[in-house]
Enzyme design. Sequence first.
Site, mmCIF file in Angstrom:
data_model
loop_
_atom_site.group_PDB
_atom_site.id
_atom_site.type_symbol
_atom_site.label_atom_id
_atom_site.label_comp_id
_atom_site.label_asym_id
_atom_site.label_seq_id
_atom_site.Cartn_x
_atom_site.Cartn_y
_atom_site.Cartn_z
ATOM 1 N N CYS A 114 0.795 -1.217 -0.018
ATOM 2 C CA CYS A 114 0.076 0.136 -0.035
ATOM 3 C C CYS A 114 0.843 1.291 -0.001
ATOM 4 C CB CYS A 114 -0.878 -0.094 0.938
ATOM 5 S SG CYS A 114 -2.149 -1.437 1.104
ATOM 6 N N HIS A 250 -3.627 7.197 1.819
ATOM 7 C CA HIS A 250 -4.196 5.837 1.509
ATOM 8 C C HIS A 250 -5.390 5.655 2.085
ATOM 9 C CE1 HIS A 250 -4.164 1.729 0.853
ATOM 10 N NE2 HIS A 250 -4.065 1.026 2.134
ATOM 11 N N ASN A 280 -10.112 -0.132 -0.563
ATOM 12 C CA ASN A 280 -8.536 -0.400 -0.419
ATOM 13 C C ASN A 280 -8.134 -0.730 -1.790
ATOM 14 O OD1 ASN A 280 -6.006 -0.499 0.136
ATOM 15 N ND2 ASN A 280 -6.305 -1.226 2.018
#
Length: 323
Positions: A114, A250, A280
């Site tokens: 990520c 994020h 996500n």
Amino acid sequence: MTVRSVIIGTGSALPARRVSNAELAETVDTSDEWIVERTGIRFRHIAGPEETTATLAADAAEAALAAAGIAAQDMDLIVLATATPDQTFPSSATRVQAMLGIDDCVAFDVAAVCSGFLYAVQVADSMLRAGVHRRALVIGAETFSRLLDWEDRGTCVLFGDGAGAIVLEARESDDATGRGILTTRLHADGRYNDLLYVDGGPSTTGTVGKLRMKGREVFRHAVVNLAAVMEESLVAAGIAADAVDWVVPHQANARILDATARKLGLAPEKVVVTVDKHANTSAASVPLALDTAVRDGRIGLGDVIVLEAMGGGFTWGAAVVRF
């Protein structure tokens, strides 16, 4: 005279299929209320058979190039952040290069899950400022749906597929308030591998594996680490928190976004949130959110923005950019 890497174009791409919580609840033991309450997620995009990390990355790159008014052949560096490459090798960046019709340029992947886009930004920024290259495509792209255990409702509801890209150009500036990447700060701590990982790989099981996560522990580390690295990056850039126009985080979980903003004393309205629409998307989430806010007019030239992310590894980082 200072050389800075300036963002001159952004772009993004999403798979055609958009999946709501209600649709997901038809095959997974979950509900819209359960997902929204715990994560803020309402939709995610899932890649179809003909959509891959590289095809999404190429689409996002084309959009960024169009926004920058730059021809693909004028690029001399492609850095692609992904944890879900099309093949074990060669890199998905070289596949994107071929799709864009670029005959020759440096192209490689970066793997930091990520946080991958932040890692890729610093790599490209360093190469541009060193004078090795003039223009770079930095891309975050993922097809995380192909790593999910669809019987694990604690993880499969959290993720989606997509890609985001930026075009960076090295420009000279003698103005302390000039545009460009002001600073990037990166970290990693491999002791926390077992909190967020994939249980497979070519060298261990010979399989792709499935994503595994201990959500509560990840949440706790995320809030602490992200607040710390954002503060660290602002100090390094000489920018006060109240001078920040936008935070582009994020997009892991709405509660993490809220808790991190509160810890830094940032107004919630300064935080770009797309987790409700995209879920996500790992390395793609920061550039996806950035492109969304640029195209809807929230982020404009001269704005001070902070990009931040944390992912498996653990890896985490932040960048301060004058857009």
